[in-house]
Design a protein around this motif. Sequence first.
Motif, short mmCIF file in Angstrom:
data_model
loop_
_atom_site.label_atom_id
_atom_site.label_comp_id
_atom_site.label_asym_id
_atom_site.label_seq_id
_atom_site.Cartn_x
_atom_site.Cartn_y
_atom_site.Cartn_z
N LEU A 24 -11.67 -3.80 -23.49
CA LEU A 24 -10.73 -4.42 -24.44
C LEU A 24 -11.29 -5.72 -25.01
N SER A 25 -11.93 -6.51 -24.17
CA SER A 25 -12.52 -7.78 -24.63
C SER A 25 -13.65 -7.54 -25.62
N PHE A 28 -11.67 -5.84 -28.95
CA PHE A 28 -10.77 -6.79 -29.61
C PHE A 28 -11.31 -8.20 -29.42
N ASP A 30 -11.12 -10.90 -31.11
CA ASP A 30 -10.18 -12.00 -31.34
C ASP A 30 -8.92 -11.89 -30.49
N TRP A 31 -9.00 -11.16 -29.43
CA TRP A 31 -7.85 -10.92 -28.55
C TRP A 31 -7.31 -12.24 -28.02
N LYS A 32 -6.03 -12.43 -28.22
CA LYS A 32 -5.38 -13.66 -27.75
C LYS A 32 -5.15 -13.56 -26.24
N GLN A 33 -5.62 -14.55 -25.54
CA GLN A 33 -5.56 -14.53 -24.08
C GLN A 33 -4.15 -14.68 -23.52
N GLN A 36 -2.80 -11.47 -22.11
CA GLN A 36 -3.72 -10.70 -21.28
C GLN A 36 -3.02 -10.14 -20.04
N ILE A 39 -0.92 -7.12 -21.04
CA ILE A 39 -1.76 -5.95 -21.32
C ILE A 39 -2.31 -5.38 -20.01
#
Length: 158
Positions: A24-25, A28, A30-33, A36, A39
């Motif tokens: 996933l990292s 994505f 720009d994945w907002k932490q 996390q 998810i």
Amino acid sequence: MEVQISKATIEQIDTLMKWRMEVLSEVFVDWKQENQSEIYAANLKYYNEMLVSEHHIAVFANVGGVTVGCGGVCIYQEMPSPDNPSGYCAYLMNIYTRKEFRGQGIAEQVVKYLIRQVRKRNIDKIYLETSESGRILYEKIGFENMVDYMKMPREVVQ
């Protein structure tokens, strides 16, 4: 190079979750932490249900005893139709190899292993979403572009 593909078990859920979060990292960027943990919890619930019911098959790719990649397939049923009389579908996902091991055929072996598992279940409809970098691999294996496929963005509210 000898690659061993092994089916993940529920006892390996912690390892499987580490790989899922890594995938996933990577996908994505720009994945907002801040979401996390949400998810993570949703994926953990998914694996606990779907691995046990065999609606998801997850695998690890190992080289020399070291895990270097992973992959999975989600199995579900839709309404039967002329192009899929059984209604069963397989959605390939999380086909991933760590950067230092890419270009060595590992992902291809993962995909072919998963396809064999799906075919043993007499499932004919197998599909996936791909990045541009993965497209060459999937075309080589025999996947074709789907036409007339659309999706609704989450932010669109009716």
